[in-house]
Design a protein around this motif. Structure first.
Motif, short mmCIF file in Angstrom:
data_model
loop_
_atom_site.label_atom_id
_atom_site.label_comp_id
_atom_site.label_asym_id
_atom_site.label_seq_id
_atom_site.Cartn_x
_atom_site.Cartn_y
_atom_site.Cartn_z
N LEU A 3 0.87 -1.17 0.00
CA LEU A 3 0.00 0.00 0.00
C LEU A 3 0.91 1.22 0.00
O LEU A 3 1.81 1.33 0.83
CB LEU A 3 -0.89 0.01 1.24
CG LEU A 3 -1.64 1.31 1.54
CD1 LEU A 3 -2.70 1.58 0.48
CD2 LEU A 3 -2.28 1.26 2.93
N GLU A 4 0.67 2.13 -0.93
CA GLU A 4 1.48 3.35 -1.00
C GLU A 4 0.55 4.56 -1.06
O GLU A 4 -0.24 4.70 -1.99
CB GLU A 4 2.38 3.33 -2.23
CG GLU A 4 3.33 4.52 -2.29
CD GLU A 4 4.35 4.40 -3.40
OE1 GLU A 4 5.17 5.33 -3.56
OE2 GLU A 4 4.34 3.37 -4.10
N VAL A 5 0.63 5.39 -0.05
CA VAL A 5 -0.16 6.61 0.03
C VAL A 5 0.79 7.79 -0.20
O VAL A 5 1.79 7.94 0.51
CB VAL A 5 -0.83 6.74 1.42
CG1 VAL A 5 -1.59 8.06 1.54
CG2 VAL A 5 -1.76 5.55 1.66
N VAL A 25 2.91 0.69 3.36
CA VAL A 25 2.85 -0.58 4.08
C VAL A 25 3.32 -1.64 3.10
O VAL A 25 2.67 -1.91 2.09
CB VAL A 25 1.42 -0.92 4.56
CG1 VAL A 25 1.42 -2.24 5.33
CG2 VAL A 25 0.86 0.20 5.43
N GLU A 26 4.48 -2.22 3.37
CA GLU A 26 5.04 -3.22 2.47
C GLU A 26 4.38 -4.58 2.71
O GLU A 26 3.71 -4.80 3.71
CB GLU A 26 6.55 -3.33 2.67
CG GLU A 26 7.33 -2.04 2.40
CD GLU A 26 7.33 -1.65 0.93
OE1 GLU A 26 6.90 -2.47 0.08
OE2 GLU A 26 7.76 -0.53 0.62
N ALA A 56 -16.95 14.33 1.22
CA ALA A 56 -15.49 14.22 1.36
C ALA A 56 -14.86 14.01 -0.01
O ALA A 56 -15.35 13.22 -0.82
CB ALA A 56 -15.13 13.07 2.29
N VAL A 57 -13.76 14.71 -0.25
CA VAL A 57 -13.06 14.63 -1.53
C VAL A 57 -11.59 14.33 -1.26
O VAL A 57 -10.96 15.00 -0.43
CB VAL A 57 -13.19 15.93 -2.32
CG1 VAL A 57 -12.39 15.86 -3.62
CG2 VAL A 57 -14.66 16.24 -2.63
N ALA A 58 -11.05 13.33 -1.94
CA ALA A 58 -9.64 12.97 -1.79
C ALA A 58 -8.86 13.35 -3.03
O ALA A 58 -9.33 13.19 -4.16
CB ALA A 58 -9.50 11.48 -1.54
N THR A 59 -7.66 13.87 -2.82
CA THR A 59 -6.71 14.11 -3.90
C THR A 59 -5.37 13.50 -3.49
O THR A 59 -5.18 13.09 -2.35
CB THR A 59 -6.54 15.61 -4.20
OG1 THR A 59 -6.06 16.28 -3.01
CG2 THR A 59 -7.84 16.23 -4.64
N GLY A 60 -4.45 13.45 -4.42
CA GLY A 60 -3.19 12.76 -4.17
C GLY A 60 -3.26 11.39 -4.79
O GLY A 60 -3.92 11.18 -5.82
N SER A 61 -2.61 10.42 -4.16
CA SER A 61 -2.54 9.09 -4.74
C SER A 61 -2.56 8.02 -3.67
O SER A 61 -1.91 8.16 -2.63
CB SER A 61 -1.25 8.96 -5.57
OG SER A 61 -1.14 7.66 -6.11
#
Length: 275
Positions: A3-5, A25-26, A56-61
């Motif tokens: 998981l990559e935030v 999280v590897e 709610a609005v999410a941006t990024g990756s």
């Protein structure tokens, strides 16, 4: 699976509640997301699953094993839920329909993900109940949510999260509503399951003593931003911020008698206490 935030930002009705956080999280890793109430922990978990509330609005990756979540259609993100990422919530009753037996509800995702017969799914439901160490699993799967204890229902909720054989498990304050003895049993269960299954774990909590029992590394949130990121032992013995110092002292003051609690020495500790 990883998981990559990256630079995740969440706004609700224009108000920033998560402000540009990044962490990983590897595969097989145990990472804690810790902070006080309102710090953005649970919203971050919901964003990973594409389950943010209305407004709610999410941006990024957010990449789950390389697949983008942010900006992806709900239909596509839904394919990740259960099969690749499972989640256990704080209140297990929210995960179950009160008028259907536990066994039928454990069997549903098995049929959906594996395409097996009703009989095969029912047998798998019993296996899941046994996996999470529910007593008399063949009998218990016939019961309804109101007929089992809170601790048993949380075990069933963990089984439900594992029904699709996910590679990452998200646990959002899964022990908060339980008494100390049951809390310790549930933490032992998480510890055993992620070790045996090789599942990655993102464990969300406000309690550093709980986190230290289950995770190796922690990301600390305050007001939607990361203020510390490192090993749990470093947070315990070498806190860099006032927030983490408060979390350490709170853990010592309130969880001293609980298994896995922190020692009553100075914040930086003396000798390493036994695990």
């Amino acid at each position: 699976m990883s998981l990559e935030v990256n630079d995740l930002r969440i706004t609700i009705d224009g108000r920033v509640v998560v402000d540009g956080i990044s962490f990983r999280v590897e595969d097989g890793e145990r990472v804690g997301l810790i902070g006080e109430s309102g710090s953005g922990k649970s919203l971050t978990a919901l964003a990973v699953l594409g389950l943010l509330p209305d407004g709610a609005v999410a941006t990024g990756s957010i990449h789950v094993d390389g697949d983008e979540v942010v900006g992806t259609s709900d239909r596509d993100v839904a394919r990740l839920r259960g099969r690749r990422v499972g989640i256990v919530f704080q209140e297990p009753r929210s995960s179950f329909n009160p008028i259907r037996s536990l066994g039928r509800q454990l069997a549903d995702p098995v049929r959906r993900f594996e395409g097996v017969s009703r009989a095969e799914a029912a047998a798998r439901a019993v296996e899941l109940a046994r996996l999470v160490r529910l007593p008399d699993p063949e009998v218990l799967v016939k019961r309804y949510p109101h007929q089992v204890s809170g601790g048993q229902l949380q075990r069933a909720a963990i089984g439900l999260a594992l029904a699709g054989r996910p590679q990452l498990l998200i646990a959002d304050e899964p022990t908060t509503a339980l008494d100390v003895t049951i809390q310790a049993e549930i933490l032992d269960l998480f510890d055993r399951l992620v070790s045996e299954l090789g599942t990655g774990l993102l464990f969300i909590t406000h309690d550093l003593a709980v986190l230290r029992r289950i995770a190796d590394r922690a990301v600390v949130l305050q007001n939607g931003s990361i203020v510390e990121d490192g090993s749990v032992d470093d947070l315990v013995h070498r806190p860099r911020t006032e927030l983490v110092r408060r979390l350490v002292e709170s853990a010592r003051a309130t969880s001293w008698s609980a298994p896995g609690s922190l020692p009553r020495d100075g914040v930086h500790g003396g000798e390493e206490e036994p695990r």
